[in-house]
Scaffold this active site. Structure first.
Site, mmCIF file in Angstrom:
data_model
loop_
_atom_site.group_PDB
_atom_site.id
_atom_site.type_symbol
_atom_site.label_atom_id
_atom_site.label_comp_id
_atom_site.label_asym_id
_atom_site.label_seq_id
_atom_site.Cartn_x
_atom_site.Cartn_y
_atom_site.Cartn_z
ATOM 1 N N CYS A 95 0.885 -1.249 -0.059
ATOM 2 C CA CYS A 95 -0.068 -0.028 0.055
ATOM 3 C C CYS A 95 0.988 1.145 0.086
ATOM 4 O O CYS A 95 1.860 1.348 0.654
ATOM 5 C CB CYS A 95 -0.941 0.022 1.219
ATOM 6 S SG CYS A 95 -1.876 1.506 1.261
ATOM 7 N N ARG A 110 -9.246 -2.973 -10.242
ATOM 8 C CA ARG A 110 -10.205 -2.019 -10.942
ATOM 9 C C ARG A 110 -10.700 -2.683 -12.071
ATOM 10 O O ARG A 110 -11.894 -1.832 -12.391
ATOM 11 C CB ARG A 110 -9.357 -0.824 -11.232
ATOM 12 C CG ARG A 110 -8.628 -0.201 -9.929
ATOM 13 C CD ARG A 110 -7.750 0.974 -10.152
ATOM 14 N NE ARG A 110 -6.564 0.584 -10.738
ATOM 15 C CZ ARG A 110 -5.425 0.929 -11.498
ATOM 16 N NH1 ARG A 110 -5.573 2.223 -11.552
ATOM 17 N NH2 ARG A 110 -4.707 0.245 -11.675
#
Ligand SMILES: Cc1cc2nc3c(=O)[nH]c(=O)nc-3n(C[C@H](O)[C@H](O)[C@H](O)COP(=O)(O)O)c2cc1C
Length: 335
Positions: A114, A245
């Site tokens: 992240c 995504r």
């Protein structure tokens, strides 16, 4: 049973996405077109071992028919990774989440990728890629392994490097006898701003063959269809492909055959309605604000006249009841 051993080749994984891949969305995806493996959102072990625990449990919440779910963890303190890994492996975390005996996660993944400033400035997530933090990365992996005590597989999800592509990171990780390694083919510095560097999977795959042939290697970054993923898995000798995504572009991205465009606007609205209703039934105590649903609006509401205006109306909704009302009216508009 180690579920990772029975996966097809290549296998497909829905990427962990914070405030997106909660139990609600995972159930919607599973019922429409399921991947082979799911991940939870990232859950902070330091928070889970603090008085703030009850508020964080929503990150790990799941239901009994979610039988292919890996719990993703992040944090800083090895002892907390050990404790949470142990609670996951012995099933006590699942019982605390209200799951019956026999229902559990199928693995534990460590988030070392992240890029968010708030996590990185404390030395967590992708900051663990930095050479000066390698000892901490090692301690976290070993502590988690200790907590799991061989009861569940251990995996890591990471990026190609921190500021630059760093193969020493992969030499290190592939020396850790991981069950699975997922690589998002960008550096932390690149965030998501440049196309994923798939060409580096040649080198990572070679290192895997040399150092850890038993570690499953999963590629991630910019994949929009299974066909595209299959080709890249083939080209670079990968075991799995993770799609994030891409699910926003096509909620049926994990269907057996490419289904792009095969969904009518009415079907998409019906799917969103199901999503919102499940969201309402699941997060009864306001654990997740209604605006978190905005991320999905374009996924479902598109492809007909007036879709844009409808999305604007939905983004402004203050409650799920309001959303359902708009969705019910919009079925007519989409006809
Ligand atoms: C909204 C959002 C939230 C994300 N949250 C997480 C997360 O909690 N854990 C994680 O490992 N990666 C997270 N990611 C990164 C994705 O898992 C994935 O690596 C990245 O989006 C690249 O894959 P894609 O191009 O298929 O989307 C997140 C990405 C997005 C867009």
């Amino acid at each position: 049973m180690d579920i990772l051993k029975g996966l097809p080749k290549p296998f497909f994984v829905l990427a962990p996405m914070d405030d997106v891949t909660d139990t609600v969305f995972r159930q919607v995806v599973a019922e429409s077109a399921a991947p082979d493996l799911f991940f939870t959102e990232f859950a902070n072990v330091d928070g889970l071992m603090s008085p703030g625990r009850p508020k964080l449990l929503k990150k790990l919440q799941f239901v009994p028919n979610e039988t292919r779910l890996v719990a993703q963890l992040w944090g800083l303190k090895p002892e907390n990774f050990k404790a949470i890994a142990s609670q996951i492996a012995d099933g006590s975390m699942a019982r605390e989440l209200g799951l019956p005996e026999g229902c559990n996660f199928v693995g534990v993944d460590l988030n070392m990728g992240c890029p968010a400033k708030s996590e990185v400035q404390n030395g967590a997530c992708s900051a663990l890629i930095k050479r000066e933090n390698r000892q901490l990365a090692d301690d976290i992996i070993e502590a988690t392994r200790e907590g799991l005590a061989g009861r569940l597989p251990l995996s890591v999800k990471t990026r190609l490097g921190f500021s630059e592509i760093d193969m020493s990171w992969f030499e290190f990780l592939l020396g850790k006898r991981l069950d699975m390694l997922t690589v998002h083919a960008r550096t932390r510095k690149e965030m998501s701003k440049v196309p994923a560097h798939w060409e580096y999977f040649g080198k990572v795959s070679e290192l895997r063959a040399q150092l850890a042939p038993e570690t499953l290697l999963v590629g991630n970054g910019d994949i929009l269809t299974k066909e595209q993923g299959r080709e890249l898995a083939d080209q670079y000798g990968l075991d799995g492909i993770m799609i994030g995504r891409g699910i926003f572009h096509d909620p049926l991205v994990f269907a057996a055959e490419s289904s792009r465009g095969s969904y009518t606007p009415e079907q998409k609205i019906a799917l969103y309605t199901k999503h919102v209703k499940l969201f309402t039934d699941t997060w009864k105590e306001g654990e997740r604000p209604v605006y978190t649903l905005n991320k999905f609006c374009k996924t479902y509401i598109n492809g007909f006249d007036g879709a844009k205006e409808l999305r604007e109306q939905m983004m402004a909704a203050n409650s799920t009841a309001e959303l359902i009302e708009i969705l019910t009216a919009s079925t007519v508009a989409a006809r």
